[in-house]
Motif scaffolding. Structure first.
Motif, PDB file in Angstrom:
ATOM      1  N   LYS A  70      -2.687   5.387 -39.591  1.00 43.38           N
ATOM      2  CA  LYS A  70      -2.970   5.029 -40.230  1.00 43.38           C
ATOM      3  C   LYS A  70      -3.248   4.626 -41.831  1.00 43.38           C
ATOM      4  CE  LYS A  70      -7.002   6.815 -37.562  1.00 43.38           C
ATOM      5  NZ  LYS A  70      -6.085   7.213 -36.364  1.00 43.38           N
ATOM      6  N   GLU A  71      -2.806   5.883 -42.582  1.00 43.21           N
ATOM      7  CA  GLU A  71      -2.091   5.483 -44.102  1.00 43.21           C
ATOM      8  C   GLU A  71      -1.009   4.450 -44.089  1.00 43.21           C
ATOM      9  OE1 GLU A  71      -3.683   9.088 -42.736  1.00 43.21           O
ATOM     10  OE2 GLU A  71      -2.016   8.447 -42.016  1.00 43.21           O
ATOM     11  N   GLU A  72      -0.762   3.925 -43.439  1.00 38.52           N
ATOM     12  CA  GLU A  72       0.479   2.763 -43.656  1.00 38.52           C
ATOM     13  C   GLU A  72      -0.461   1.702 -43.968  1.00 38.52           C
ATOM     14  OE1 GLU A  72       4.568   3.309 -42.210  1.00 38.52           O
ATOM     15  OE2 GLU A  72       3.260   4.582 -41.541  1.00 38.52           O
ATOM     16  N   ILE A  73      -1.593   1.575 -43.246  1.00 36.64           N
ATOM     17  CA  ILE A  73      -1.893   0.976 -43.264  1.00 36.64           C
ATOM     18  C   ILE A  73      -2.727  -0.729 -44.808  1.00 36.64           C
ATOM     19  CG2 ILE A  73      -4.250  -0.918 -42.417  1.00 36.64           C
ATOM     20  CD1 ILE A  73      -4.430   1.171 -40.511  1.00 36.64           C
ATOM     21  N   ASP A  74      -2.106  -1.144 -45.146  1.00 42.75           N
ATOM     22  CA  ASP A  74      -2.560  -1.811 -46.245  1.00 42.75           C
ATOM     23  C   ASP A  74      -4.070  -2.703 -46.213  1.00 42.75           C
ATOM     24  OD1 ASP A  74      -0.087  -1.402 -47.665  1.00 42.75           O
ATOM     25  OD2 ASP A  74       1.042  -3.030 -45.844  1.00 42.75           O
ATOM     26  N   ALA A  75      -4.573  -2.991 -45.453  1.00 41.30           N
ATOM     27  CA  ALA A  75      -6.509  -3.918 -45.679  1.00 41.30           C
ATOM     28  C   ALA A  75      -6.483  -3.884 -44.004  1.00 41.30           C
ATOM     29  CB  ALA A  75      -5.266  -5.290 -45.924  1.00 41.30           C
ATOM     30  N   VAL A  76      -7.869  -4.001 -43.984  1.00 39.18           N
ATOM     31  CA  VAL A  76      -8.658  -4.575 -43.021  1.00 39.18           C
ATOM     32  C   VAL A  76      -9.360  -5.737 -42.993  1.00 39.18           C
ATOM     33  CG1 VAL A  76     -10.101  -3.892 -40.960  1.00 39.18           C
ATOM     34  CG2 VAL A  76      -9.139  -2.039 -42.544  1.00 39.18           C
ATOM     35  N   ALA A  77      -9.023  -6.749 -42.162  1.00 35.72           N
ATOM     36  CA  ALA A  77      -9.620  -8.065 -41.289  1.00 35.72           C
ATOM     37  C   ALA A  77     -10.718  -7.449 -40.519  1.00 35.72           C
ATOM     38  CB  ALA A  77      -8.448  -9.349 -41.703  1.00 35.72           C
ATOM     39  N   VAL A  78     -11.992  -8.121 -40.688  1.00 33.75           N
ATOM     40  CA  VAL A  78     -12.344  -7.796 -39.804  1.00 33.75           C
ATOM     41  C   VAL A  78     -13.816  -9.706 -39.501  1.00 33.75           C
ATOM     42  CG1 VAL A  78     -14.646  -7.163 -41.374  1.00 33.75           C
ATOM     43  CG2 VAL A  78     -14.757  -6.592 -39.083  1.00 33.75           C
ATOM     44  N   THR A  79     -14.505  -9.542 -37.912  1.00 32.23           N
ATOM     45  CA  THR A  79     -14.907 -11.074 -38.174  1.00 32.23           C
ATOM     46  C   THR A  79     -16.220 -10.233 -38.227  1.00 32.23           C
ATOM     47  OG1 THR A  79     -13.753 -11.023 -35.925  1.00 32.23           O
ATOM     48  CG2 THR A  79     -16.066 -12.067 -36.119  1.00 32.23           C
ATOM     49  N   GLU A  80     -17.004 -11.776 -39.756  1.00 31.76           N
ATOM     50  CA  GLU A  80     -17.823 -11.351 -40.311  1.00 31.76           C
ATOM     51  C   GLU A  80     -19.183 -12.212 -39.852  1.00 31.76           C
ATOM     52  OE1 GLU A  80     -19.332 -11.052 -45.041  1.00 31.76           O
ATOM     53  OE2 GLU A  80     -17.638 -11.422 -44.716  1.00 31.76           O
ATOM     54  N   GLY A  81     -18.854 -12.725 -39.309  1.00 26.63           N
ATOM     55  CA  GLY A  81     -19.554 -13.950 -38.310  1.00 26.63           C
ATOM     56  C   GLY A  81     -18.946 -15.514 -38.387  1.00 26.63           C
ATOM     57  N   MET A 318      -5.834 -13.923 -52.699  1.00 21.75           N
ATOM     58  CA  MET A 318      -6.334 -13.192 -54.216  1.00 21.75           C
ATOM     59  C   MET A 318      -6.167 -12.388 -55.340  1.00 21.75           C
ATOM     60  SD  MET A 318      -8.712 -10.750 -50.948  1.00 21.75           S
ATOM     61  CE  MET A 318     -10.152 -10.038 -52.083  1.00 21.75           C
ATOM     62  N   THR A 319      -6.311 -12.461 -56.052  1.00 26.73           N
ATOM     63  CA  THR A 319      -6.004 -12.089 -57.721  1.00 26.73           C
ATOM     64  C   THR A 319      -5.790 -10.418 -57.302  1.00 26.73           C
ATOM     65  OG1 THR A 319      -8.319 -12.177 -58.786  1.00 26.73           O
ATOM     66  CG2 THR A 319      -6.596 -14.108 -58.464  1.00 26.73           C
ATOM     67  N   GLU A 320      -5.553 -10.256 -58.302  1.00 28.54           N
ATOM     68  CA  GLU A 320      -5.561  -8.442 -58.365  1.00 28.54           C
ATOM     69  C   GLU A 320      -6.644  -7.837 -58.823  1.00 28.54           C
ATOM     70  OE1 GLU A 320      -3.956  -4.865 -58.468  1.00 28.54           O
ATOM     71  OE2 GLU A 320      -2.849  -6.432 -57.318  1.00 28.54           O
ATOM     72  N   GLU A 321      -7.855  -9.040 -59.319  1.00 28.24           N
ATOM     73  CA  GLU A 321      -8.949  -8.831 -59.501  1.00 28.24           C
ATOM     74  C   GLU A 321     -10.013  -8.889 -58.127  1.00 28.24           C
ATOM     75  OE1 GLU A 321     -12.628 -10.306 -62.004  1.00 28.24           O
ATOM     76  OE2 GLU A 321     -11.189 -10.396 -62.145  1.00 28.24           O
ATOM     77  N   GLU A 322      -9.658  -9.862 -57.655  1.00 30.47           N
ATOM     78  CA  GLU A 322     -10.211  -9.995 -56.159  1.00 30.47           C
ATOM     79  C   GLU A 322     -10.096  -9.116 -55.369  1.00 30.47           C
ATOM     80  OE1 GLU A 322     -10.899 -14.451 -56.092  1.00 30.47           O
ATOM     81  OE2 GLU A 322      -9.305 -13.871 -55.331  1.00 30.47           O
ATOM     82  N   LEU A 323      -8.446  -8.297 -55.271  1.00 34.26           N
ATOM     83  CA  LEU A 323      -8.206  -7.229 -54.619  1.00 34.26           C
ATOM     84  C   LEU A 323      -8.891  -6.195 -54.357  1.00 34.26           C
ATOM     85  CD1 LEU A 323      -4.625  -8.017 -53.983  1.00 34.26           C
ATOM     86  CD2 LEU A 323      -5.977  -8.280 -52.015  1.00 34.26           C
ATOM     87  N   GLN A 324      -8.930  -5.789 -56.022  1.00 33.18           N
ATOM     88  CA  GLN A 324      -9.648  -4.330 -56.746  1.00 33.18           C
ATOM     89  C   GLN A 324     -11.228  -4.762 -56.257  1.00 33.18           C
ATOM     90  OE1 GLN A 324      -8.422  -1.691 -57.595  1.00 33.18           O
ATOM     91  NE2 GLN A 324      -6.441  -2.563 -57.770  1.00 33.18           N
ATOM     92  N   ASN A 325     -11.882  -5.527 -55.840  1.00 28.09           N
ATOM     93  CA  ASN A 325     -12.990  -5.439 -55.550  1.00 28.09           C
ATOM     94  C   ASN A 325     -12.997  -4.774 -54.477  1.00 28.09           C
ATOM     95  OD1 ASN A 325     -14.167  -6.081 -58.442  1.00 28.09           O
ATOM     96  ND2 ASN A 325     -13.564  -8.231 -58.195  1.00 28.09           N
ATOM     97  N   ALA A 326     -12.561  -6.079 -53.881  1.00 22.96           N
ATOM     98  CA  ALA A 326     -12.296  -5.826 -52.251  1.00 22.96           C
ATOM     99  C   ALA A 326     -11.950  -4.245 -52.399  1.00 22.96           C
ATOM    100  CB  ALA A 326     -11.431  -6.554 -51.513  1.00 22.96           C
ATOM    101  N   ARG A 327     -11.278  -3.511 -51.954  1.00 22.38           N
ATOM    102  CA  ARG A 327     -11.069  -2.415 -52.297  1.00 22.38           C
ATOM    103  C   ARG A 327     -12.160  -1.044 -52.286  1.00 22.38           C
ATOM    104  NH1 ARG A 327      -6.478  -3.742 -55.025  1.00 22.38           N
ATOM    105  NH2 ARG A 327      -4.532  -3.142 -53.932  1.00 22.38           N
ATOM    106  N   LYS A 328     -13.701  -1.821 -53.632  1.00 19.35           N
ATOM    107  CA  LYS A 328     -14.930  -0.905 -54.141  1.00 19.35           C
ATOM    108  C   LYS A 328     -16.096  -1.897 -52.489  1.00 19.35           C
ATOM    109  CE  LYS A 328     -12.875  -0.220 -58.402  1.00 19.35           C
ATOM    110  NZ  LYS A 328     -12.461  -0.748 -59.448  1.00 19.35           N
ATOM    111  N   ARG A 329     -15.758  -2.446 -51.961  1.00 17.95           N
ATOM    112  CA  ARG A 329     -16.909  -3.438 -51.265  1.00 17.95           C
ATOM    113  C   ARG A 329     -17.394  -2.771 -50.025  1.00 17.95           C
ATOM    114  NH1 ARG A 329     -16.514  -8.552 -48.000  1.00 17.95           N
ATOM    115  NH2 ARG A 329     -19.298  -8.492 -47.409  1.00 17.95           N
ATOM    116  N   TRP A 330     -18.213  -1.500 -50.311  1.00 19.65           N
ATOM    117  CA  TRP A 330     -18.853  -0.732 -49.320  1.00 19.65           C
ATOM    118  C   TRP A 330     -19.732  -0.991 -48.848  1.00 19.65           C
ATOM    119  CZ3 TRP A 330     -14.120   0.677 -49.258  1.00 19.65           C
ATOM    120  CH2 TRP A 330     -14.200   1.220 -50.384  1.00 19.65           C
ATOM    121  N   SER A 331     -20.498  -2.190 -49.646  1.00 21.13           N
ATOM    122  CA  SER A 331     -21.616  -2.998 -48.987  1.00 21.13           C
ATOM    123  C   SER A 331     -21.317  -3.920 -47.997  1.00 21.13           C
ATOM    124  CB  SER A 331     -22.807  -3.636 -49.720  1.00 21.13           C
ATOM    125  OG  SER A 331     -22.274  -4.208 -50.291  1.00 21.13           O
TER     126      SER A 331
END
Length: 358
Positions: A70-81, A318-331
């Motif tokens: 699990k710790e080796e996963i770099d990102a998660v993609a999910v169907t949002e709609g 994605m830019t580095e800023e966008e990636l950081q935002n994606a890490r903090k997007r809990w909603s």
């Protein structure tokens, strides 16, 4: 980059793990067909509950078979709609819980974008630009795919989707849910030319389609039959219906190729597994010097691999800023009604609609 893909928009729970260098490492899909068959279609509440039962089990299975922790996963993609609200919420909640626990980005993917890009899992894979035919139970449309995130609608069904017409035809023939495989199976023993059915909008100048009239023609044939339960009649009608759908879609596909000058056609969605349609498109494209691409057979229906592919492409841009935002997007959100243009251009979404979605 290793991306975990999660799909739960309707009646399949799909999970996959993709590596940016090695490709698809492992995938798993659980279908709810047997559960919904008794009701003649998908029951949303039952679908949501089943996604809850399956999601974590499938994730563990995929990671085990891929040999990835699990710790080796770099990102998660999910169907949002788009899709069923409850089903989408299950996938999104699981994805964001994983993202929160591991501190990795989570990206929402449009379901149709996943289908559009699913042929990138084929070998060889198409190159941009290409024409895409999305043909499933909920959608039948032609898209021009210029690049990732650049999609142009060329034509679509004005009423029933092709897959929906297959389901309704199956019901008229006394078959159960899902209709596509049942009608295709019956068609294998049908006699060519025994029954004639219309080809709606076959010669119209646009790339739009219509299948409600074809469905009505099947109903008329059943009502006029001396014995609608006769096995040969049912097979002949199934073949006539299948050939009519294949001819309409093939004719429109060739028209799209001629109109755009693009000689690559990608066909995706559940109906793309139909043998008659595949053979018709391959033959027609070959005669015109074009090439047709299909996802691997097992990835024609909804699956996690197509979501992982689309998510990886988005992450790579994605830019580095966008990636950081994606890490903090809990909603997170579920978007049952979400157009592809809104997904490709989120800034163009009506603010009121964005508020409702969240």
């Amino acid at each position: 980059m290793k991306v975990l893909g999660i799909e739960s928009s309707c009646d399949e729970t799909g999970v996959a793990l993709i590596d940016s260098e090695k490709g698809l490492l492992a995938d798993a899909v659980h279908t709810q067909i047997d559960m919904h068959r008794a009701y003649g279609g998908v029951v949303p509440e039952l679908a949501s509950r089943d996604h809850i039962r399956r999601a974590l089990v499938l994730i563990d299975d995929v990671l085990t078979r891929a040999g990835v922790k699990k710790e080796e996963i770099d990102a998660v993609a999910v169907t949002e709609g788009p899709g069923l609200a409850g089903a989408l919420l299950v996938g999104s909640s699981v994805a964001h819980a994983i993202g929160y626990a591991l501190g990795i980005p989570v990206v929402g993917v449009h379901h149709l974008e996943g289908h559009l890009l699913s042929a990138c899992l084929a070998d060889p894979a198409p190159k941009f630009p290409f024409i895409a035919l999305l043909v499933s139970g909920g959608h039948t449309q032609f898209m021009r795919v210029n690049a990732f995130g650049s999609y142009e609608l060329l034509g679509e069904t004005l009423d029933d989707a092709a897959g929906e017409a297959f389901d309704k035809t199956a019901q008229l023939l006394g078959e159960g849910y899902p209709g596509g495989p049942a009608v295709s199976r019956l068609a294998e023993t049908g006699s060519p030319g025994a029954i004639e059915l219309p080809r709606p909008m076959l010669h119209s100048p646009s790339l739009d389609m219509s299948f409600s009239g074809l469905k009505t023609a099947v109903l008329t044939a059943v009502n006029d039959a001396k014995d609608p339960t006769d096995p040969q009649f049912r097979s002949d009608l199934a073949l006539a219906f299948t050939e009519a759908v294949a001819e309409v879609l093939t004719t429109k596909a060739i028209k799209a190729i001629k109109t755009t000058g693009i000689k690559q056609l990608v066909v995706a969605g559940g109906v793309s597994a139909n043998k008659t349609l595949r053979a018709s498109l391959i033959d027609a494209c070959r005669k015109r010097g074009a090439r047709v691409f299909f996802p691997p057979q097992r990835l024609c229906t909804d699956n996690g691999a197509m979501i992982a592919v689309a998510g990886m492409m988005r992450l790579q841009r994605m830019t580095e800023e966008e990636l950081q935002n994606a890490r903090k997007r809990w909603s997170f959100s579920a978007k049952p009604r979400w157009t592809l243009s809104q997904a490709a251009n989120p800034d163009a979404v009506n603010p009121r609609q964005r508020f409702r979605n969240h």
